[in-house]
Write a protein that holds these residues in place. Structure first.
Motif, mmCIF file in Angstrom:
data_model
loop_
_atom_site.group_PDB
_atom_site.id
_atom_site.type_symbol
_atom_site.label_atom_id
_atom_site.label_comp_id
_atom_site.label_asym_id
_atom_site.label_seq_id
_atom_site.Cartn_x
_atom_site.Cartn_y
_atom_site.Cartn_z
ATOM 1 N N ASP A 1 33.624 5.073 118.721
ATOM 2 C CA ASP A 1 32.569 5.830 118.076
ATOM 3 C C ASP A 1 32.962 7.303 117.953
ATOM 4 O OD1 ASP A 1 29.910 4.971 117.136
ATOM 5 O OD2 ASP A 1 29.211 6.682 118.333
ATOM 6 N N LEU B 1 32.963 5.289 108.332
ATOM 7 C CA LEU B 1 34.035 5.548 109.308
ATOM 8 C C LEU B 1 33.867 4.672 110.545
ATOM 9 C CD1 LEU B 1 34.186 9.425 108.862
ATOM 10 C CD2 LEU B 1 36.001 7.783 108.254
ATOM 11 N N ARG B 2 32.614 4.524 110.989
ATOM 12 C CA ARG B 2 32.369 3.645 112.151
ATOM 13 C C ARG B 2 32.763 2.209 111.827
ATOM 14 N NH1 ARG B 2 27.323 7.115 113.690
ATOM 15 N NH2 ARG B 2 27.796 7.605 115.862
ATOM 16 N N ALA C 1 35.393 7.884 115.114
ATOM 17 C CA ALA C 1 34.715 7.945 113.810
ATOM 18 C C ALA C 1 34.032 9.303 113.622
ATOM 19 C CB ALA C 1 33.706 6.801 113.706
ATOM 20 N N GLU D 1 36.494 12.119 112.923
ATOM 21 C CA GLU D 1 36.901 12.027 111.519
ATOM 22 C C GLU D 1 35.815 12.582 110.605
ATOM 23 O OE1 GLU D 1 38.127 7.608 111.656
ATOM 24 O OE2 GLU D 1 39.267 8.573 110.041
ATOM 25 N N GLN E 1 35.031 1.074 110.169
ATOM 26 C CA GLN E 1 36.475 0.816 110.208
ATOM 27 C C GLN E 1 36.955 0.529 111.626
ATOM 28 O OE1 GLN E 1 38.089 4.380 108.485
ATOM 29 N NE2 GLN E 1 37.115 4.033 106.502
ATOM 30 N N GLN E 2 36.103 0.772 112.601
ATOM 31 C CA GLN E 2 36.516 0.550 113.986
ATOM 32 C C GLN E 2 36.352 -0.922 114.371
ATOM 33 O OE1 GLN E 2 37.991 2.872 116.030
ATOM 34 N NE2 GLN E 2 38.025 4.146 114.162
#
Lengths: 563, 563
Positions: B280, B312-313, B283, B286, B315-316
């Protein structure tokens, strides 16, 4: 005053009390008794303990005159859910075996004029009735002795330390009934004060009746109630009296309007409390100066020191008596939070052990309660360290600024922060409400993590600030001031709510010798110096006026700024 | 999730909500509605309001499936005492006029293995039964969706943001009944996980039944109860289901054994939460690096910033979804505590206004919830001052050391002390429990002055630490980390009780530009620098591993020590 409940079954006997009394109780009770430590997570409640020890379908008896209505309700419910029942025992079983029991005291009543109360009892009655009208309440039953004393501007001495008298009152919109031993109303000053012989407006005429007749009189009042009429009574009133009011008409409250009104002191009461605290500080400065001289001789004991404190206080104007039994404790006895010296425990004050004195008095203008912890030789580094943590806690509360409407229990952690950081704590609350020539412990406000249901603090309320630290078997430390809630003026004013802080009423030096100043912040050092400046200025002037030279010298020396 | 209650009478309509929603509610409701601000002293309770507006002998209807048993009890009592009555309306009146209502969701279930849960559902069942045996309870009715999900190591997505599924469970000493839409049990992984097709010990065999049949099944269970048998049910369960259990057999509890067990995370869950927070933070680093670049172009809005954060989160690894609607707010919108941007309120991020982002996600290994407040231009002195007070409060809680067994609400004032000293405050609690890949708000612990009945904090519990300050019409500030309760080792160990403190799980830099370092103590500066060192070390390594160069540069710059 102090919490203790005994429950005896056929096979067990248990006594519940709180952290202040654990050590004392375990020392004083024999093996037939189990000590139930209230406030510890692992301690069973009275209900749960009963359920754990009782055989099936048991009946538990209680005197309905000495159990509060709210307690009755909770216990009765819990027992019922486990298949037992709670019953009222009309003849108290302890009374039946208590030989030579003294009769109920009936001391002379003291009448208080406007100069002490700020409001006549008629003013208070009118204010009470306007609260009743606001909440559509027809009758109010006053059962708390301090509320009745406050309402009628009367004091008694039926209960040691508490200037109250046995009474009940029932107030309607046009009626006032006062239930009290009628003998004590013979005094002309009392008759005049209550206007018993003067024709006055009907709604301000007091009808008096014998103390015991409250039961039948309340029955009569209830018999004549209209269908929607409501009767206010404290939920701490006895179960017996509460149940006289039919449920449909009963409106039990945690805090009565008298309790709330009494808590916010008016300007006259505040002025009286300030005067009482000045006189009290004079007596304590004298005591400490005397102790310094006498202790090296080895002749001062816990009992004689407490007696000396009482003697010095009794020389002050309008002294009535002590406000609670003095806690005068040396060394390990100091760790017993509510210790009272007995001949068999009496320790001699010395240059080697810490001395803790928690004491207070009733003056006609106010009530005091102050604790100072002193060392008359050289305290150890550990004693100084823990004393300093307690002092930091005391200051954190006393100097706290907080929004109007904040409940006192939210400030309790401030008093513990420095102790907690070092892994230390104390098991009592940080403060209690203080009456004005009334009970030294009163609701509805306080500073205690144990109470969530306290009323928000407001300007004019008076509480104690008394964090401590107790090392079992070694020493006890407590630093207690009585403080007044006053408006504060911080930089901003969020939502125009206003802020509050405390002003110390107690003005007795805090022993600098016990402080490790390295552990204080600059702000804390400033607080100590400003506090000592006030002590020197206010108490110094009074010591000077009373010509008490030695105590004045002591005060001046003890209030030198710390760096 | 969020509190709101509407009461409509023939002449009035009122809606109760708390401080987080005052501004939003007053903006979104029309004049037909009265906003009842919960938590303000002057606001009537629902009962008192009803009593004040209802004609004599009124009847108040409520859907018994959506009112909790404890609420029903209180309201019913209060109304009865004023001559009104509360009745259950079997056909919900809103349902009757709600057109096109979507059907109850029935999403696919996720099974969680030991690597995520640390305990099998069979282990949890055994532990639950030992608690039942300890308290002599024959049956337990599980009604809270997060407790059922936790017990069976299953997750769903029936309710947005909360990975739960509609279900009930009834557990006896030899029986497990799971009530759930039977379609969702068709999945082989689920059947395998629950061992529906594998012969297993009788007491660990799950009998499944349709969701709606819980009512009749509970009736059947209750019909066969022995005279002393007790059934546990949460006092927050619906009135309708609670009343199926005859009073003599009903044992309502504020916190069920599942709620208590779920709150103390085991080593596997803690490890999962840590991993989730690292991802987290990656993200968010970024996002903030991206915002710095994009904001000057004037193209980023509250909505697009929130969308970017979600992108962005997502993508984790093991990302499932958000854990609550992102609060992405610029300038005055930041003062709306639970603001969610809408197209009509959407503000553009700029170099002139404060940006507050309160957001979080569900990952299969854990749940996050973090708030950062940033200025991408030059904050005013007042913005920095208030931010610094909030930071001091955040640190005071995060660094607090306190005895084992302390309730979280006792720490709430620490978060406010610096604000209070300047006459400021905020009207929400300081922290809430956080689930592990479960609800982002969970009981029974928290850090809030509003709750006295929280359970004591213990090592392994996870809560948020989120003080704030809100200037209506101007800006909002909040600094929130999720923190883990861990043992502390202070100098002393009072009564061998042990001490606790917090370890931040959230590792996202706190913007130094917003801090007026003159207002920090050395200890507070050290805390910030140590926190930023941890962020740099832990998140830096992960950013490096994931090859996210720009975010790494941003992180390194933002975690430079402050002086």
């Amino acid at each position: 005053m102090s919490p203790g409940t005994a429950i005896v079954t056929e096979k067990h006997a248990a006594m519940w009390t709180d952290g202040r009394y654990f050590l004392q109780a375990s020392q004083q009770m024999d093996n037939n008794w189990t000590l139930m430590k209230m406030g510890l997570k692992e301690t069973l409640s009275q209900e749960d303990w009963l359920i754990s020890v009782l055989p099936e379908n048991s009946t538990v008896g209680v005197d309905p005159w000495i159990i509060a209505a709210d307690q009755w309700k909770n216990m009765s419910k819990a027992l019922a859910s486990a298949g037992h029942s709670l019953v009222a025992v009309q003849d108290n079983l302890i009374d039946a075996i208590w030989m030579d029991r003294p009769t109920r005291p009936s001391t002379q009543l003291i009448t208080l004029g406007l100069g002490f109360t700020g409001l006549t009892w008629q003013d208070k009655m009118t204010a009470l009735r306007s609260k009743m009208a606001e909440r559509k309440i027809s009758w109010f039953v006053a059962t708390a002795l301090d509320e009745i004393a406050w309402l009628f501007n009367l004091r008694g001495s039926d209960i040691e330390y508490n200037p109250v008298f046995f009474a009940y009152a029932i107030v309607g919109m046009n009626t006032i009934r006062l239930f009290v031993d009628v003998k004590r109303l013979a005094e002309p000053t009392v008759r005049e004060h209550l206007q018993l012989d003067t024709p006055s407006k009907a709604e301000l005429s007091i009808q008096t009746a014998p103390y015991e007749s409250v039961f039948t009189e309340l029955q009569a009042v209830c018999a004549s109630l209209g269908p929607k009429e409501k009767v206010w009574i404290s939920d701490k009133a006895s179960c017996a009296l509460t149940q006289v009011i039919p449920k449909a008409h009963r409106s039990p409250v945690p805090y009565t309007p008298l309790c709330l009104a009494k808590a916010v002191k008016n300007a006259t009461e505040i002025q009286g409390m300030k005067m009482a605290h000045i006189k009290d500080a004079v007596a304590l400065c004298e005591l400490f100066a005397w102790l310094e001289k006498e202790i090296p001789k080895g002749t001062v004991t816990e009992i004689s020191a407490a007696d000396k404190a009482e003697e010095l206080r009794s020389q002050q104007k309008d002294f009535v008596g002590l406000s609670f039994p003095s806690i005068s404790s040396v060394g390990p006895n100091g760790a017993i939070i509510h210790y009272s010296p007995l001949p068999e425990t009496n320790r001699t004050l010395s240059l080697n052990e810490i001395y803790l004195l928690d004491s207070g008095a009733q003056y006609i203008d106010g009530t005091t309660d102050v604790t100072r912890t002193m060392h008359f030789g050289s305290p150890s580094a550990y004693e100084k360290e823990t004393f300093t943590y307690v002092l930091k806690g005391h200051i954190a509360v006393s100097a706290a600024i907080f929004p109007n409407g904040t409940k006192g229990h939210l400030l309790d952690s401030f008093a513990r922060q420095a102790l907690w950081e070092s892994g230390l704590d104390y098991l009592h609350g940080t403060g209690h409400g203080v009456g004005c020539f009334l009970n030294v412990h009163e609701g509805p406000c306080g500073i205690s993590y144990k109470t969530f249901a306290d009323e928000p603090l407001e300007a004019g309320m008076i509480v104690s600030d008394e964090p401590g630290y107790y090392e079992d078997g070694s020493f006890g430390i407590r630093i207690e001031n009585v403080v007044l809630v006053v408006p504060a003026k911080p930089k901003y004013n969020y939502r125009n709510k206003g802020s509050l802080t405390f002003e110390p009423l107690t003005l007795v030096p805090i022993q600098a010798k016990m402080v490790n100043t390295d552990l204080l912040t600059q702000k804390e050092r400033d607080w100590v110096n400003e506090y000592h400046r006030q002590c020197r200025e206010t108490i110094g002037a009074e010591l000077h006026r009373q010509g008490r030279k030695e105590a004045l010298d002591w005060l001046i020396r003890e209030t030198q700024p710390i760096a």
